[in-house]
Design an enzyme around this catalytic site. Structure first.
Site, PDB file in Angstrom:
ATOM      1  NE  ARG A   1      27.768 -25.773 -13.849  1.00 37.58           N
ATOM      2  CZ  ARG A   1      28.918 -25.966 -13.195  1.00 37.58           C
ATOM      3  NH1 ARG A   1      29.454 -27.171 -13.135  1.00 37.58           N
ATOM      4  NH2 ARG A   1      29.513 -24.960 -12.608  1.00 37.58           N
TER       5      ARG A   1
ATOM      6  NE  ARG B   1      29.101 -26.152  -7.964  1.00 41.27           N
ATOM      7  CZ  ARG B   1      29.033 -24.970  -8.586  1.00 41.27           C
ATOM      8  NH1 ARG B   1      29.756 -23.955  -8.150  1.00 41.27           N
ATOM      9  NH2 ARG B   1      28.283 -24.811  -9.643  1.00 41.27           N
TER      10      ARG B   1
ATOM     11  NE  ARG C   1      23.991 -19.603 -14.508  1.00 45.07           N
ATOM     12  CZ  ARG C   1      24.735 -19.523 -13.416  1.00 45.07           C
ATOM     13  NH1 ARG C   1      24.532 -18.562 -12.558  1.00 45.07           N
ATOM     14  NH2 ARG C   1      25.675 -20.425 -13.207  1.00 45.07           N
TER      15      ARG C   1
ATOM     16  CE  LYS D   1      29.771 -16.676 -12.929  1.00 46.55           C
ATOM     17  NZ  LYS D   1      30.182 -17.823 -13.738  1.00 46.55           N
TER      18      LYS D   1
ATOM     19  NE  ARG E   1      33.810 -25.437  -9.139  1.00 46.87           N
ATOM     20  CZ  ARG E   1      33.066 -24.470  -9.692  1.00 46.87           C
ATOM     21  NH1 ARG E   1      33.534 -23.230  -9.741  1.00 46.87           N
ATOM     22  NH2 ARG E   1      31.912 -24.757 -10.217  1.00 46.87           N
TER      23      ARG E   1
HETATM   24  P1  ADP Z   1      28.660 -21.825 -12.050  1.00 46.81           P
HETATM   25  O1  ADP Z   1      28.772 -20.361 -12.326  1.00 46.81           O
HETATM   26  O2  ADP Z   1      29.920 -22.435 -11.603  1.00 46.81           O
HETATM   27  O3  ADP Z   1      27.951 -22.584 -13.118  1.00 46.81           O
HETATM   28  P2  ADP Z   1      26.776 -21.266  -9.868  1.00 46.81           P
HETATM   29  O4  ADP Z   1      27.206 -21.619  -8.506  1.00 46.81           O
HETATM   30  O5  ADP Z   1      26.665 -19.823 -10.240  1.00 46.81           O
HETATM   31  O6  ADP Z   1      27.693 -22.078 -10.820  1.00 46.81           O
HETATM   32  O7  ADP Z   1      25.328 -21.936 -10.172  1.00 46.81           O
HETATM   33  C1  ADP Z   1      25.101 -23.312  -9.997  1.00 46.81           C
HETATM   34  C2  ADP Z   1      23.739 -23.669 -10.564  1.00 46.81           C
HETATM   35  O8  ADP Z   1      22.708 -22.932  -9.879  1.00 46.81           O
HETATM   36  C3  ADP Z   1      23.518 -23.328 -12.031  1.00 46.81           C
HETATM   37  O9  ADP Z   1      24.035 -24.319 -12.890  1.00 46.81           O
HETATM   38  C4  ADP Z   1      21.995 -23.199 -12.100  1.00 46.81           C
HETATM   39  O10 ADP Z   1      21.377 -24.464 -12.113  1.00 46.81           O
HETATM   40  C5  ADP Z   1      21.658 -22.554 -10.771  1.00 46.81           C
HETATM   41  N1  ADP Z   1      21.652 -21.073 -10.907  1.00 46.81           N
HETATM   42  C6  ADP Z   1      22.488 -20.194 -10.297  1.00 46.81           C
HETATM   43  N2  ADP Z   1      22.208 -18.922 -10.652  1.00 46.81           N
HETATM   44  C7  ADP Z   1      21.167 -18.989 -11.527  1.00 46.81           C
HETATM   45  C8  ADP Z   1      20.439 -18.028 -12.279  1.00 46.81           C
HETATM   46  N3  ADP Z   1      20.724 -16.713 -12.211  1.00 46.81           N
HETATM   47  N4  ADP Z   1      19.444 -18.480 -13.078  1.00 46.81           N
HETATM   48  C9  ADP Z   1      19.148 -19.782 -13.162  1.00 46.81           C
HETATM   49  N5  ADP Z   1      19.800 -20.748 -12.504  1.00 46.81           N
HETATM   50  C10 ADP Z   1      20.807 -20.363 -11.684  1.00 46.81           C
END
Ligand code: ADP
Ligand code: ZN
Length: 220
Positions: free
Chosen positions: A176, A165, A91, A15, A130
């Protein structure tokens, strides 16, 4: 009234990568809730300190916190002028419900919801290999298997150090994926029912090929 696009997909589906390409092409502003939260953690703000344990474990931050973050962001002039891509929000179904209210209050319109699907084994490999550029202004993403930097641990684009990360360890990555299946996958039915879901697949092809497939699905 500006166009808001939403990208949904499991962690590791790309994404962030295709999202950047999308924003470069359409001039939409890239809004990644994950990036905003990582910036808060790096700056050591109250919010950052509050969420860092949850994020390192691969869990989700509370719906209220992220919804407020997004609403504040969507009010800014750059988005009013150019629209945006929401990457990583919503999400959960409550977040999708909240987004409806946010769009009404900020006077934006949902242009499309893009679902990026991918094979689970590929996702685990991608996530654990990554590496991110530590220079926020650069933001390059590498992969020690598929897209290794020329010099180990160093960004090709800007020379800054690369890091992994905290939530890209195998354990957090598996968590996740589990959280995605339980909390985010229900959004597929939600947006299918609303009639604005567009599906595409992420494969082991180059980011350019994956991006072209996505734009094709969007007919853009
Ligand atoms: P990825 O899509 O690779 O899992 P992101 O960078 O989008 O990672 O998000 C990293 C972390 O940030 C998530 O695992 C969560 O803990 C938090 N996070 C990000 N966006 C949200 C959201 N919309 N709701 C809840 N937690 C979020
Ligand atoms: Zn860099």
């Amino acid at each position: 009234m500006a166009d808001i696009y939403v990208f949904i997909g499991p962690p590791g589906a790309g994404k962030g990568t295709v999202g950047e390409m999308f924003c470069e092409k359409t001039k939409a502003v890239h809004v990644s809730t994950g990036d905003i939260l990582r910036q808060e953690m790096a700056a050591g703000t109250d919010l950052g300190n509050k969420v860092k344990g949850i994020i390192a474990a691969g869990g989700l931050v509370s719906d209220d916190i992220v919804a407020e973050m997004v609403e504040n962001r969507l009010k800014k002039d750059d988005i009013v002028a150019n629209g945006c891509l929401l990457d990583g929000f919503p999400r959960t179904v409550p977040q999708a419900e909240a987004l409806k209210g946010i769009l009404q209050r900020t006077n934006h319109r949902m242009a499309a919801v893009v679902l990026i699907e991918a094979d689970n084994e590929m996702l685990i490999t991608r996530l654990t290999s990554r590496r991110m550029c530590s220079n926020k202004a650069c933001g390059a993403i590498f992969n020690i298997i598929a897209m290794p930097p020329k010099k180990e641990g160093i960004c090709d684009r800007c020379g800054a150090k690369l890091y992994q990360r905290t939530d890209d360890t195998r354990e957090a990555a598996l968590n996740r994926l589990d959280v995605y299946a339980k909390q985010t996958a229900p959004l597929i039915d939600f947006y299918e029912a609303e009639g604005n879901l567009v599906r595409t697949t992420s494969t082991n092809d180059t980011p350019e090929v994956n991006f072209a497939r996505l734009m094709d699905a969007l007919k853009k």
